[in-house]
Scaffold this active site. Structure first.
Site, PDB file in Angstrom:
ATOM      1  N   LYS A  73       0.874  -1.250   0.015  1.00  0.00           N
ATOM      2  CA  LYS A  73      -0.126  -0.028   0.057  1.00  0.00           C
ATOM      3  C   LYS A  73       0.768   1.156   0.210  1.00  0.00           C
ATOM      4  CE  LYS A  73      -0.486  -0.457   4.984  1.00  0.00           C
ATOM      5  NZ  LYS A  73      -1.241  -0.732   6.121  1.00  0.00           N
TER       6      LYS A  73
ATOM      7  N   MET B 260      11.550  24.292   1.711  1.00  0.00           N
ATOM      8  CA  MET B 260      11.100  23.360   0.786  1.00  0.00           C
ATOM      9  C   MET B 260      12.050  22.689  -0.130  1.00  0.00           C
ATOM     10  SD  MET B 260       8.266  24.358  -2.081  1.00  0.00           S
ATOM     11  CE  MET B 260       7.164  25.066  -0.893  1.00  0.00           C
TER      12      MET B 260
ATOM     13  N   ARG C 181     -10.979   0.128  15.580  1.00  0.00           N
ATOM     14  CA  ARG C 181     -11.198   1.031  14.171  1.00  0.00           C
ATOM     15  C   ARG C 181     -12.045   0.516  13.307  1.00  0.00           C
ATOM     16  NH1 ARG C 181      -5.199   1.830  11.659  1.00  0.00           N
ATOM     17  NH2 ARG C 181      -5.556  -0.432  10.821  1.00  0.00           N
TER      18      ARG C 181
ATOM     19  N   TYR D 155      15.687  30.160   7.880  1.00  0.00           N
ATOM     20  CA  TYR D 155      14.245  30.872   8.050  1.00  0.00           C
ATOM     21  C   TYR D 155      14.323  31.043   9.550  1.00  0.00           C
ATOM     22  CZ  TYR D 155      12.191  30.355   3.316  1.00  0.00           C
ATOM     23  OH  TYR D 155      12.176  30.556   2.130  1.00  0.00           O
TER      24      TYR D 155
END
Ligand code: PLP
Length: 362
Positions: free
Chosen positions: A36, A306, A132, A258
């Site tokens: 998956k 990024m 679940r 940053y």
């Protein structure tokens, strides 16, 4: 100067080895290889093709994932771990040998009212404690009885359950209870049973049953928090690499990146590496997270952005633009990186974006 962006090198040989390890742990069980989420970021078609000889089935979470595998030429049965989400998918599943987990009353009712072109193989999901999805143990008999009356279902049905805490070696009781609840309502009532994810394969031999469902271990990652794959004989399948695109002299007291959140305590050299959250490298990786540059351990300095991240190469560094950087893989386990980030290695490999190229070696 010959730099490039992030590349994930995938060893199909390692993945085949890891499936063998899973099968050695459970020699009497058949293996459902879980591919998956794009084979946990490793490329579902390439991984499935590499495992088709040795696996008995594949499993995915979404119909579209199974469709991709079929369209790509994969022939083995494919188990949809949450079954069908609508009636179109049910019809398609019956025609393409997708096995269906049936976990809800809605799915059961839809199966009952839908004639199919060919009978479909069903795995009834029992909620043995994860809470679940799945039918409660006390509902199992009635569900089996209703399914046994359907000509559109291969008889008899199979049953499966999923462990919530099999990755906690110091807390075996919860899993032992799940095993007992599942066995109590399925023994003698179904064709095949399947309980074990990777942690179950490695730690709960009495639950291997007819089919195992190894996922993360196929990729060389251990489900156990404090270990890494190599500790249990697995080979990491992904080498997530990039290169240095700049090496800069940096003065003590000056910030990097940053928000200026990291300030260098010394004169040093800062390496800028071509990877960021746009590639799937986690923005939450804090300063201090290890990275290998030319095989040497250095650490992140400043925020991951990024497209770039910055590392403290040290004042005496001789690394240069174009040199190789390993983000996780050989010599730096994804499990270790994940601990710094406060997540699990499952998430690191699964959330790779489409930007890094996947390159395969046999
Ligand atoms: C994802 C999944 C698995 C595989 O789990 P791993 O921990 O990756 O081995 C097995 N069974 C089910 C139902 C799953 O959803």
């Amino acid at each position: 100067m010959d730099a490039r962006g992030a590349v994930a090198r995938i060893s199909l040989e390692a993945i085949r080895h890891n499936l063998k390890v899973a099968k050695q742990h459970a020699p009497d069980a058949s293996a459902i290889a879980v591919v998956k989420a794009n084979a946990y970021g490793h490329g579902d078609l390439a991984v499935a093709a590499a495992l088709e000889q040795d696996a008995d089935m594949f499993a995915v979470a979404r119909f579209e994932e199974a469709q991709r595998l079929r369209a790509g030429g994969i022939q083995l049965p494919i188990l949809l771990l949450e079954g069908f989400f609508n009636i179109d998918q049910l019809h398609y599943a019956a025609r393409h040998n997708f096995h269906l987990c049936v976990h809800s009353h809605e799915q059961l009712a839809a199966l009952e009212r839908t004639p199919l072109a060919a009978p479909v193989t069903v795995w009834v999901k029992i909620d043995s404690g994860m809470h679940r999805v799945g039918f409660l143990p006390e509902e199992a008999d009635a569900v089996f009885a209703r399914l046994s009356r359907l000509s559109q279902v291969v008889q008899p049905v199979n049953a499966m359950t999923h462990f919530a805490r099999a990755d906690e070696p110091d807390n075996r009781g919860a899993t032992d209870e799940q095993i007992a609840r599942f066995k109590a309502v399925t023994e003698g009532r179904v064709k095949h049973t399947a309980l074990c994810n990777s942690a179950g394969v490695l730690a709960f031999p009495d639950a291997h049953a007819d089919f195992i469902r190894p996922g993360v271990m196929l990729y060389g990652i251990t489900p156990f928090g404090e270990q890494q794959g190599t500790d249990v004989g697995l080979r990491p399948a992904m080498n997530f690499t990039t290169t240095l695109i700049a090496v800069r002299e940096h003065k003590a007291g000056e910030p990097v990146g940053y928000a200026g959140s990291w300030v260098s305590p010394r004169d040093t050299r800062i390496g800028v590496i071509a990877v960021g959250y746009g590639d799937g490298y986690p923005r939450m990786a804090p300063a201090g997270t290890p990275v290998l540059v030319n095989g040497r351990r250095v650490t992140l300095a400043g925020r991951v952005s990024m497209d770039m991240a910055t590392v403290d190469l040290g004042p005496d560094a001789t690394d240069k633009v174009g040199d190789e950087v390993i983000l996780w893989g050989d010599g730096l386990a994804a499990e270790e990186v994940a601990r710094h980030v406060g997540t699990i290695a499952y998430e690191l490999v699964t959330r790779m974006t489409a930007r890094p190229r996947l390159e395969y070696t046999d």
